[in-house]
Design a protein around this motif. Structure first.
Motif, PDB file in Angstrom:
ATOM      1  N   LYS A 141       0.832  -1.208   0.000  1.00  0.00           N
ATOM      2  CA  LYS A 141       0.000   0.000   0.000  1.00  0.00           C
ATOM      3  C   LYS A 141       0.865   1.256   0.000  1.00  0.00           C
ATOM      4  CE  LYS A 141      -4.119  -1.937   2.201  1.00  0.00           C
ATOM      5  NZ  LYS A 141      -5.010  -1.906   3.385  1.00  0.00           N
ATOM      6  N   LYS A 142       1.970   1.182   0.718  1.00  0.00           N
ATOM      7  CA  LYS A 142       2.875   2.335   0.771  1.00  0.00           C
ATOM      8  C   LYS A 142       3.538   2.565  -0.587  1.00  0.00           C
ATOM      9  CE  LYS A 142       6.305   4.332   3.930  1.00  0.00           C
ATOM     10  NZ  LYS A 142       5.388   5.367   4.431  1.00  0.00           N
ATOM     11  N   ILE A 143       3.903   1.478  -1.264  1.00  0.00           N
ATOM     12  CA  ILE A 143       4.500   1.593  -2.597  1.00  0.00           C
ATOM     13  C   ILE A 143       3.542   2.286  -3.558  1.00  0.00           C
ATOM     14  CG2 ILE A 143       5.260   0.268  -4.612  1.00  0.00           C
ATOM     15  CD1 ILE A 143       6.306  -1.862  -2.634  1.00  0.00           C
ATOM     16  N   VAL A 144       2.265   1.949  -3.452  1.00  0.00           N
ATOM     17  CA  VAL A 144       1.263   2.498  -4.368  1.00  0.00           C
ATOM     18  C   VAL A 144       0.827   3.900  -3.968  1.00  0.00           C
ATOM     19  CG1 VAL A 144      -1.099   2.217  -5.217  1.00  0.00           C
ATOM     20  CG2 VAL A 144       0.409   0.234  -5.062  1.00  0.00           C
ATOM     21  N   ASN A 145       0.619   4.115  -2.673  1.00  0.00           N
ATOM     22  CA  ASN A 145      -0.092   5.315  -2.234  1.00  0.00           C
ATOM     23  C   ASN A 145       0.771   6.465  -1.745  1.00  0.00           C
ATOM     24  OD1 ASN A 145      -2.489   3.991  -2.780  1.00  0.00           O
ATOM     25  ND2 ASN A 145      -2.774   3.292  -0.675  1.00  0.00           N
ATOM     26  N   ASP A 146       1.986   6.177  -1.287  1.00  0.00           N
ATOM     27  CA  ASP A 146       2.786   7.259  -0.714  1.00  0.00           C
ATOM     28  C   ASP A 146       3.167   8.260  -1.803  1.00  0.00           C
ATOM     29  OD1 ASP A 146       4.982   8.785   0.618  1.00  0.00           O
ATOM     30  OD2 ASP A 146       4.668   7.277   2.171  1.00  0.00           O
ATOM     31  N   GLU A 147       2.979   9.536  -1.535  1.00  0.00           N
ATOM     32  CA  GLU A 147       3.254  10.566  -2.531  1.00  0.00           C
ATOM     33  C   GLU A 147       4.730  10.942  -2.593  1.00  0.00           C
ATOM     34  OE1 GLU A 147       0.617  13.784  -1.606  1.00  0.00           O
ATOM     35  OE2 GLU A 147      -1.048  12.854  -2.695  1.00  0.00           O
ATOM     36  N   ASN A 148       5.503  10.499  -1.599  1.00  0.00           N
ATOM     37  CA  ASN A 148       6.929  10.802  -1.562  1.00  0.00           C
ATOM     38  C   ASN A 148       7.704   9.734  -2.328  1.00  0.00           C
ATOM     39  OD1 ASN A 148       9.764  10.512  -0.278  1.00  0.00           O
ATOM     40  ND2 ASN A 148       9.089  12.534   0.419  1.00  0.00           N
ATOM     41  N   ASP A 149       8.451  10.164  -3.331  1.00  0.00           N
ATOM     42  CA  ASP A 149       9.171   9.230  -4.203  1.00  0.00           C
ATOM     43  C   ASP A 149      10.145   8.359  -3.418  1.00  0.00           C
ATOM     44  OD1 ASP A 149       9.981   8.375  -6.991  1.00  0.00           O
ATOM     45  OD2 ASP A 149      11.899   9.182  -6.300  1.00  0.00           O
ATOM     46  N   MET A 150      10.896   8.958  -2.504  1.00  0.00           N
ATOM     47  CA  MET A 150      11.878   8.199  -1.737  1.00  0.00           C
ATOM     48  C   MET A 150      11.204   7.198  -0.811  1.00  0.00           C
ATOM     49  SD  MET A 150      15.019   7.576  -1.439  1.00  0.00           S
ATOM     50  CE  MET A 150      15.670   8.964  -2.381  1.00  0.00           C
ATOM     51  N   GLU A 151      10.062   7.573  -0.237  1.00  0.00           N
ATOM     52  CA  GLU A 151       9.339   6.657   0.641  1.00  0.00           C
ATOM     53  C   GLU A 151       8.816   5.453  -0.138  1.00  0.00           C
ATOM     54  OE1 GLU A 151       8.935   6.622   3.951  1.00  0.00           O
ATOM     55  OE2 GLU A 151      10.321   8.315   4.046  1.00  0.00           O
ATOM     56  N   ARG A 152       8.340   5.692  -1.358  1.00  0.00           N
ATOM     57  CA  ARG A 152       7.875   4.578  -2.191  1.00  0.00           C
ATOM     58  C   ARG A 152       9.019   3.607  -2.474  1.00  0.00           C
ATOM     59  NH1 ARG A 152       5.409   8.715  -5.085  1.00  0.00           N
ATOM     60  NH2 ARG A 152       6.885   8.504  -6.816  1.00  0.00           N
ATOM     61  N   LYS A 153      10.180   4.152  -2.799  1.00  0.00           N
ATOM     62  CA  LYS A 153      11.316   3.297  -3.148  1.00  0.00           C
ATOM     63  C   LYS A 153      11.871   2.575  -1.923  1.00  0.00           C
ATOM     64  CE  LYS A 153      12.356   5.857  -7.320  1.00  0.00           C
ATOM     65  NZ  LYS A 153      13.204   6.843  -8.014  1.00  0.00           N
ATOM     66  N   ASN A 154      11.871   3.239  -0.777  1.00  0.00           N
ATOM     67  CA  ASN A 154      12.299   2.568   0.452  1.00  0.00           C
ATOM     68  C   ASN A 154      11.342   1.434   0.816  1.00  0.00           C
ATOM     69  OD1 ASN A 154      14.566   4.161   0.825  1.00  0.00           O
ATOM     70  ND2 ASN A 154      13.529   5.639   2.158  1.00  0.00           N
ATOM     71  N   ALA A 155      10.043   1.691   0.638  1.00  0.00           N
ATOM     72  CA  ALA A 155       9.048   0.652   0.912  1.00  0.00           C
ATOM     73  C   ALA A 155       9.246  -0.532  -0.030  1.00  0.00           C
ATOM     74  CB  ALA A 155       7.643   1.223   0.771  1.00  0.00           C
ATOM     75  N   ASN A 156       9.580  -0.248  -1.279  1.00  0.00           N
ATOM     76  CA  ASN A 156       9.810  -1.326  -2.244  1.00  0.00           C
ATOM     77  C   ASN A 156      11.036  -2.148  -1.864  1.00  0.00           C
ATOM     78  OD1 ASN A 156       9.205  -2.659  -4.850  1.00  0.00           O
ATOM     79  ND2 ASN A 156      11.185  -1.815  -5.446  1.00  0.00           N
ATOM     80  N   TYR A 157      12.079  -1.472  -1.387  1.00  0.00           N
ATOM     81  CA  TYR A 157      13.283  -2.179  -0.937  1.00  0.00           C
ATOM     82  C   TYR A 157      12.945  -3.133   0.209  1.00  0.00           C
ATOM     83  CZ  TYR A 157      17.857  -2.919   1.237  1.00  0.00           C
ATOM     84  OH  TYR A 157      18.971  -3.487   1.791  1.00  0.00           O
TER      85      TYR A 157
END
Length: 308
Positions: free
Chosen positions: A44-60
């Motif tokens: 959900k964080k990968i999809v919904n977070d508006e912060n690019d770095m947060e999305r990528k950290n969540a994906n990691y």
């Protein structure tokens, strides 16, 4: 030891063994469900977070957690059906499955991630997929390994049997802020190692290793397999006017349909299909749709109750 005592001892061992197997299985499922819960939150964080770095950290973190989950014995049998942010598609013969997903970049482009998990009946065997799309100048003319994958999010796998069996993949491929792509690809196995692409698509005076469609992001495109017809059917895409014929980001369906027909292990291009003759059974159900992450984020935020 008497026969009665032997049978009693055997019964006790059988009960203990059954309990141990049940306990092990229970622990296995408990751990997998715990991992699934963590993956669902990260997804959900990968999809919904508006912060690019947060999305990528969540994906990691998602990748690390997924690998740990898949290392659990017989993880292939666990469906991970609570994960809505990724696609998990099994081959019809249950030989393997592909897990695939995407992360949207700051500029509106997409990067794809995935792995091919082999059904070993026990220990983990998988082939991580590395998205090589930005560096592939001619994706329709290339056979690649898992390290140079033409990334996509798959929703259908169809086996083709013959001297060299292979599987056809249908996939969605978010592209840019202007266009979307869909892909007809092939996966085969050479000494147990997956390869993508195969020169089996004939049409328009050319043989392709895979077929790539590009169209305007704001429209939808049909790409579907009809098993009773041995046919892949898709919208014919065309430009809105003569000035845009070299701009696929403006293309859209023109209410006609083309396809690829399976003949002797190869796919032959056919034009102007009469959709009235196509069965309206299960195969005509709507293809899996992949929601634009920004639209999904807006929907999710709307579900959060506001405080008064």
């Amino acid at each position: 030891m008497t026969k009665k005592a032997l049978l009693t001892a055997f019964s006790i061992l059988l009960c203990l063994q059954s309990f141990a197997q049940y306990y092990d299985e229970g622990t296995r499922l408990k751990k997998l469900n715990e991992y699934q819960d963590s993956l669902a939150k990260l997804g959900k964080k990968i999809v919904n977070d508006e912060n690019d770095m947060e999305r990528k950290n969540a994906n990691y973190q998602f990748i690390k957690t997924l690998v740990q989950a898949l290392k659990i014995n017989n993880s292939f049998l666990f469906p991970f059906d609570s994960l809505k942010s990724i696609s998990i598609v099994n081959s019809p013969d249950n030989r393997f499955r592909i897990l695939s997903w995407h992360v949207i970049n700051l500029d509106g482009s997409y990067r794809f991630y995935g792995t091919v998990q082999i059904n070993t009946g026990g220990a983990l065997k998988m082939f991580p997929l590395e998205d090589y799309s930005p560096l592939q100048k001619n994706p329709e003319d290339s056979v690649t390994d898992s390290h140079k994958w033409y990334g996509a999010q798959y929703y259908k796998i169809m086996p083709v049997y013959g001297p060299k069996p292979y599987y056809v993949l249908l996939g969605w491929k978010g592209n840019t802020v202007k266009s979307t792509k869909k892909v007809i690809d092939v996966i085969s196995f050479n000494n147990g190692v997956p390869e993508f692409g195969m020169p089996v698509f004939n049409g328009n005076g050319k043989t392709r290793d895979r077929v790539v469609f590009e169209y305007a992001r704001q429209v939808s495109m049909l790409l579907r397999y009809l098993p009773e017809q041995n046919l892949i059917v898709f919208d014919h895409l065309s430009a809105p006017d003569g000035r845009s014929k070299d701009k696929p980001e403006t293309f859209g369906p023109d209410l006609s349909y083309d396809g690829y027909k399976l003949k002797e292990g190869r796919w032959t291009y056919v034009e102007d299909l009469d959709m009235r003759n196509i069965s309206s059974g299960e195969s005509s159900a709507t293809d899996t749709e992949y929601v634009d992450p920004k639209k999904q984020a807006a929907k999710d935020r709307a579900l959060v109750p506001t405080r008064h």
